[in-house]
Design an enzyme around this catalytic site. Structure first.
Site, PDB file in Angstrom:
ATOM      1  N   THR A 123       0.837  -1.031   0.400  1.00 44.19           N
ATOM      2  CA  THR A 123      -0.130   0.422   0.101  1.00 44.19           C
ATOM      3  C   THR A 123       0.400   0.990  -0.134  1.00 44.19           C
ATOM      4  O   THR A 123       2.198   1.443   0.533  1.00 44.19           O
ATOM      5  CB  THR A 123      -1.313   0.237   1.112  1.00 44.19           C
ATOM      6  OG1 THR A 123      -1.487   1.120   1.221  1.00 44.19           O
ATOM      7  CG2 THR A 123      -0.385   0.184   2.471  1.00 44.19           C
ATOM      8  N   ASP A 124       0.205   2.121  -0.519  1.00 50.77           N
ATOM      9  CA  ASP A 124       1.133   3.818  -0.516  1.00 50.77           C
ATOM     10  C   ASP A 124       1.196   4.116   0.675  1.00 50.77           C
ATOM     11  O   ASP A 124       2.191   5.374   0.950  1.00 50.77           O
ATOM     12  CB  ASP A 124       0.181   4.802  -1.539  1.00 50.77           C
ATOM     13  CG  ASP A 124      -1.369   4.969  -0.743  1.00 50.77           C
ATOM     14  OD1 ASP A 124      -1.575   4.269  -0.071  1.00 50.77           O
ATOM     15  OD2 ASP A 124      -1.765   5.736  -1.569  1.00 50.77           O
ATOM     16  N   TYR A 147      -1.564  -0.601  10.872  1.00 48.30           N
ATOM     17  CA  TYR A 147      -1.822  -1.208   9.443  1.00 48.30           C
ATOM     18  C   TYR A 147      -0.554  -0.931   8.833  1.00 48.30           C
ATOM     19  O   TYR A 147      -0.013  -2.056   8.164  1.00 48.30           O
ATOM     20  CB  TYR A 147      -3.089  -0.537   9.562  1.00 48.30           C
ATOM     21  CG  TYR A 147      -3.277  -0.826   7.960  1.00 48.30           C
ATOM     22  CD1 TYR A 147      -3.562  -2.299   7.085  1.00 48.30           C
ATOM     23  CD2 TYR A 147      -2.866   0.338   6.811  1.00 48.30           C
ATOM     24  CE1 TYR A 147      -3.540  -2.099   6.266  1.00 48.30           C
ATOM     25  CE2 TYR A 147      -3.272  -0.424   5.039  1.00 48.30           C
ATOM     26  CZ  TYR A 147      -3.008  -0.823   5.048  1.00 48.30           C
ATOM     27  OH  TYR A 147      -3.292  -1.682   3.240  1.00 48.30           O
ATOM     28  N   LYS A 151       2.647  -2.970   7.542  1.00 50.23           N
ATOM     29  CA  LYS A 151       2.423  -3.433   5.626  1.00 50.23           C
ATOM     30  C   LYS A 151       4.249  -3.592   5.628  1.00 50.23           C
ATOM     31  O   LYS A 151       4.419  -4.089   5.176  1.00 50.23           O
ATOM     32  CB  LYS A 151       1.489  -2.387   5.028  1.00 50.23           C
ATOM     33  CG  LYS A 151       0.135  -2.925   5.055  1.00 50.23           C
ATOM     34  CD  LYS A 151      -0.149  -4.277   4.532  1.00 50.23           C
ATOM     35  CE  LYS A 151      -0.027  -4.082   3.133  1.00 50.23           C
ATOM     36  NZ  LYS A 151      -0.654  -5.759   2.544  1.00 50.23           N
TER      37      LYS A 151
HETATM   38  P1  NAD Z   1     -10.282  -6.673   2.865  1.00 48.09           P
HETATM   39  O1  NAD Z   1     -10.236  -6.425   3.891  1.00 48.09           O
HETATM   40  O2  NAD Z   1     -11.542  -6.633   2.218  1.00 48.09           O
HETATM   41  O3  NAD Z   1      -9.712  -8.512   2.656  1.00 48.09           O
HETATM   42  C1  NAD Z   1      -9.010  -9.178   2.861  1.00 48.09           C
HETATM   43  C2  NAD Z   1      -9.652 -10.762   2.846  1.00 48.09           C
HETATM   44  O4  NAD Z   1      -7.826 -11.151   3.213  1.00 48.09           O
HETATM   45  C3  NAD Z   1     -10.499 -11.763   3.010  1.00 48.09           C
HETATM   46  O5  NAD Z   1     -11.166 -11.889   1.979  1.00 48.09           O
HETATM   47  C4  NAD Z   1      -9.614 -11.866   4.498  1.00 48.09           C
HETATM   48  O6  NAD Z   1     -10.744 -12.878   5.232  1.00 48.09           O
HETATM   49  C5  NAD Z   1      -8.363 -12.469   4.057  1.00 48.09           C
HETATM   50  N1  NAD Z   1      -7.928 -12.665   5.326  1.00 48.09           N
HETATM   51  C6  NAD Z   1      -7.503 -11.664   6.435  1.00 48.09           C
HETATM   52  N2  NAD Z   1      -6.101 -12.354   6.985  1.00 48.09           N
HETATM   53  C7  NAD Z   1      -6.380 -13.679   6.556  1.00 48.09           C
HETATM   54  C8  NAD Z   1      -4.987 -15.370   6.933  1.00 48.09           C
HETATM   55  N3  NAD Z   1      -4.676 -15.003   8.341  1.00 48.09           N
HETATM   56  N4  NAD Z   1      -4.941 -16.125   6.430  1.00 48.09           N
HETATM   57  C9  NAD Z   1      -5.899 -15.923   4.884  1.00 48.09           C
HETATM   58  N5  NAD Z   1      -6.986 -14.841   4.570  1.00 48.09           N
HETATM   59  C10 NAD Z   1      -7.339 -13.996   5.198  1.00 48.09           C
HETATM   60  O7  NAD Z   1      -8.896  -6.424   1.804  1.00 48.09           O
HETATM   61  P2  NAD Z   1      -8.523  -4.959   0.840  1.00 48.09           P
HETATM   62  O8  NAD Z   1      -9.015  -3.887   0.461  1.00 48.09           O
HETATM   63  O9  NAD Z   1      -9.254  -6.010  -0.452  1.00 48.09           O
HETATM   64  O10 NAD Z   1      -7.186  -5.222   0.609  1.00 48.09           O
HETATM   65  C11 NAD Z   1      -6.062  -6.357  -0.030  1.00 48.09           C
HETATM   66  C12 NAD Z   1      -4.779  -5.879  -0.347  1.00 48.09           C
HETATM   67  O11 NAD Z   1      -4.407  -4.919  -0.681  1.00 48.09           O
HETATM   68  C13 NAD Z   1      -4.765  -5.870   1.389  1.00 48.09           C
HETATM   69  O12 NAD Z   1      -3.282  -6.444   1.255  1.00 48.09           O
HETATM   70  C14 NAD Z   1      -4.082  -4.362   1.177  1.00 48.09           C
HETATM   71  O13 NAD Z   1      -3.183  -3.998   2.453  1.00 48.09           O
HETATM   72  C15 NAD Z   1      -3.812  -4.011  -0.089  1.00 48.09           C
HETATM   73  N6  NAD Z   1      -4.108  -2.905  -0.324  1.00 48.09           N
HETATM   74  C16 NAD Z   1      -5.210  -2.025  -0.310  1.00 48.09           C
HETATM   75  C17 NAD Z   1      -6.351  -0.904  -0.338  1.00 48.09           C
HETATM   76  C18 NAD Z   1      -7.572  -0.155  -0.398  1.00 48.09           C
HETATM   77  O14 NAD Z   1      -7.280   0.451  -0.350  1.00 48.09           O
HETATM   78  N7  NAD Z   1      -8.666  -1.423  -0.272  1.00 48.09           N
HETATM   79  C19 NAD Z   1      -5.126  -0.427  -0.734  1.00 48.09           C
HETATM   80  C20 NAD Z   1      -4.133  -0.553  -1.538  1.00 48.09           C
HETATM   81  C21 NAD Z   1      -3.776  -1.492  -0.180  1.00 48.09           C
HETATM   82  O1  DAU Z   2      -3.910   4.068   0.692  1.00 51.11           O
HETATM   83  C1  DAU Z   2      -4.839   2.963   0.751  1.00 51.11           C
HETATM   84  C2  DAU Z   2      -4.794   2.102   1.550  1.00 51.11           C
HETATM   85  O2  DAU Z   2      -6.324   2.975   1.595  1.00 51.11           O
HETATM   86  C3  DAU Z   2      -5.276   0.708   1.907  1.00 51.11           C
HETATM   87  O3  DAU Z   2      -3.968   0.647   2.374  1.00 51.11           O
HETATM   88  C4  DAU Z   2      -6.296   0.498   2.995  1.00 51.11           C
HETATM   89  O4  DAU Z   2      -6.315  -0.919   3.373  1.00 51.11           O
HETATM   90  C5  DAU Z   2      -7.288   0.936   3.370  1.00 51.11           C
HETATM   91  O5  DAU Z   2      -8.493   1.070   4.398  1.00 51.11           O
HETATM   92  C6  DAU Z   2      -7.586   2.514   3.007  1.00 51.11           C
HETATM   93  O6  DAU Z   2      -7.382   3.403   3.726  1.00 51.11           O
HETATM   94  P1  DAU Z   2      -7.362   5.051   4.286  1.00 51.11           P
HETATM   95  O7  DAU Z   2      -7.443   5.094   5.723  1.00 51.11           O
HETATM   96  O8  DAU Z   2      -6.988   6.027   3.647  1.00 51.11           O
HETATM   97  O9  DAU Z   2      -8.631   4.831   3.794  1.00 51.11           O
HETATM   98  P2  DAU Z   2     -10.613   5.125   4.435  1.00 51.11           P
HETATM   99  O10 DAU Z   2     -11.659   4.873   3.557  1.00 51.11           O
HETATM  100  O11 DAU Z   2     -10.624   4.864   5.981  1.00 51.11           O
HETATM  101  O12 DAU Z   2     -10.353   6.348   5.010  1.00 51.11           O
HETATM  102  C7  DAU Z   2     -10.620   7.273   3.943  1.00 51.11           C
HETATM  103  C8  DAU Z   2      -9.882   8.555   4.116  1.00 51.11           C
HETATM  104  O13 DAU Z   2     -11.611   8.701   4.868  1.00 51.11           O
HETATM  105  C9  DAU Z   2      -9.713   9.182   5.243  1.00 51.11           C
HETATM  106  O14 DAU Z   2      -8.864  10.162   4.949  1.00 51.11           O
HETATM  107  C10 DAU Z   2     -10.139   8.751   6.495  1.00 51.11           C
HETATM  108  C11 DAU Z   2     -11.469   9.403   6.432  1.00 51.11           C
HETATM  109  N1  DAU Z   2     -12.646   8.811   6.818  1.00 51.11           N
HETATM  110  C12 DAU Z   2     -12.624   7.156   6.924  1.00 51.11           C
HETATM  111  C13 DAU Z   2     -14.080   6.955   7.291  1.00 51.11           C
HETATM  112  C14 DAU Z   2     -14.414   5.146   7.322  1.00 51.11           C
HETATM  113  C15 DAU Z   2     -13.988   9.322   7.207  1.00 51.11           C
HETATM  114  O15 DAU Z   2     -13.400  10.514   7.029  1.00 51.11           O
HETATM  115  N2  DAU Z   2     -14.692   8.853   7.722  1.00 51.11           N
HETATM  116  C16 DAU Z   2     -15.046   7.990   8.196  1.00 51.11           C
HETATM  117  O16 DAU Z   2     -16.087   7.471   8.264  1.00 51.11           O
END
Ligand code: NAD
Ligand code: DAU
Length: 332
Positions: A123-124, A147, A151
């Site tokens: 992740t960034d 978190y 990572k």
């Molecule tokens: P998510 O939380 O939606 O899904 C995570 C998945 O991992 C789930 O299906 C969960 O059951 C599984 N999991 C958790 N712990 C586990 C374990 N110990 N063994 C096997 N499976 C397990 O996550 P996401 O948002 O799809 O993110 C996926 C990846 O991308 C993560 O590594 C996250 O750090 C990275 N990422 C996410 C974002 C974002 O904006 N969502 C951005 C950048 C990077």
């Molecule tokens: O940047 C990549 C990351 O983006 C991933 O690695 C993470 O897994 C993913 O959860 C996400 O992290 P953020 O903290 O940026 O995402 P989130 O959706 O939780 O929040 C986005 C922005 O919105 C952040 O500045 C906090 C704000 N926010 C979030 C929630 C949940 C609010 O203002 N209100 C809220 O209720």
């Protein structure tokens, strides 16, 4: 290619598996997922019957589960499995250290033994916050939440396996993803579904923090490219250049739903809240990747998806999520 995908029942993993099934008819996929609160088999209901797809319930931290997955004979591994929500990492950091660090270590050991490629999804957030300019892949890691620190720990382990054992591992660091099947704890699906339920949206602080929004399908195409064409040991930033403050983002969602700013409820800020993320994506672009979605188009499609798929998110919001939400936000 025979691919082991971990965490495939989550948001990005399920979109990635659907992308593979559609774009690579010759691929076979084994999905290893623990099914935590964020893992939802409903996310892959449409590919379940496909003979090229197999599901294995298991934990990437458990050696026996990982061994079982490797007996299937993967030619490469893409690791999405992680604890992913920053707010939960502030209240329960242990699960993050376990899965995001120990789990990645287990997979590294397994790919080292099998001699296959690992694409590790990072992740960034590992770079920390940046007021101006953008992070390159060489920028120092300065994570600010449990978190992000977990990572970053995983990224450093991956780097050490590349350097020490010559493991064929690559890292993808993407910005904030959004789109279909995202668990409604994250800001975009939380705000859309709250508004569809007639609730307000809890905006942290003044809503000034900035994120760069990447439509999930654009990220899946980037990961796919890194998997097949990435340079061994390489790190790839992936962002869409769609930076918006949270207030701007909220206004766009409200506009798409025909609602006004009286639906915004300002709430106390997240501790250690990173102000801005921004990525220099020259390297992934040099492989021929570019995002196809700007935020306006991606948000329109996302709002439409959540409007049309209440059967997907309503059970989540009335299940585990309800108590979590009540504890965090009270009656909002
Ligand atoms: P998510 O939380 O939606 O899904 C995570 C998945 O991992 C789930 O299906 C969960 O059951 C599984 N999991 C958790 N712990 C586990 C374990 N110990 N063994 C096997 N499976 C397990 O996550 P996401 O948002 O799809 O993110 C996926 C990846 O991308 C993560 O590594 C996250 O750090 C990275 N990422 C996410 C974002 C974002 O904006 N969502 C951005 C950048 C990077
Ligand atoms: O940047 C990549 C990351 O983006 C991933 O690695 C993470 O897994 C993913 O959860 C996400 O992290 P953020 O903290 O940026 O995402 P989130 O959706 O939780 O929040 C986005 C922005 O919105 C952040 O500045 C906090 C704000 N926010 C979030 C929630 C949940 C609010 O203002 N209100 C809220 O209720």
């Amino acid at each position: 290619m025979r691919l082991l995908v971990t965490g495939g029942c989550g948001f990005i993993g399920s979109n990635f598996i659907r992308h593979l099934m559609r774009e690579h008819p010759e691929d076979e996929v084994l999905n290893l997922d623990k099914l935590t609160y964020a893992g939802n088999p409903e996310n892959l209901r449409d590919v379940e019957g496909d003979p090229r797809y197999t599901f294995l319930k298991g934990d990437i931290c458990e050696e026996a589960d990982v061994r079982k997955a490797f007996e299937w004979g993967p030619e490469a591994v893409v690791n999405f499995a992680a604890e992913t929500h920053v707010d939960r990492s502030i209240t329960d950091p242990e699960a993050f250290v376990r899965t995001d660090v120990l789990g990645t270590f287990r997979l590294l050991e397994a790919v080292r033994g099998a001699g296959v490629r690992l694409v590790h999804i990072s992740t960034d957030e590992v770079y920390g916050s940046i007021a101006e300019g953008s992070f390159t892949e060489e920028s120092p890691l300065r994570p600010n939440s449990p978190y992000a620190a977990s990572k970053a720990g995983a990224d450093l382990l991956v780097r050490s396996y590349v350097r020490t054992y010559g493991t064929d591992a690559l890292i993808v660091r993407s910005s904030n993803n959004y789109g279909p099947y995202q668990y409604p704890e994250k800001v975009i699906p939380l705000f859309i579904t709250n508004l569809l339920e007639g609730r307000k949206v809890p905006l942290y602080g003044e809503g000034a923090n900035v994120r760069d929004w990447l439509f999930v399908e654009d990220n899946c195409r980037a990961i796919d490219l890194v998997l097949r064409r990435g340079e061994s040991g390489g790190v790839y930033n992936v962002g869409a250049g769609q930076e918006r403050s949270n207030l701007e983002l909220t206004r766009s969602i409200l506009a798409l739903l025909g609602m006004g700013e009286e639906h915004i409820q300002k709430v106390p800020d997240r501790p250690g809240h990173d102000f801005r993320y921004s990525l220099d994506c020259t390297r992934i672009r040099s492989l021929g990747w570019e995002p196809l979605y700007d935020l306006e188009r991606g948000l329109r499609e996302t709002v439409r998806w959540y409007r049309e798929n209440r059967d997907w998110w309503m059970p989540i919001k009335s299940g585990e999520f309800r108590e979590y939400y009540r504890r965090r936000y009270g009656d909002i």
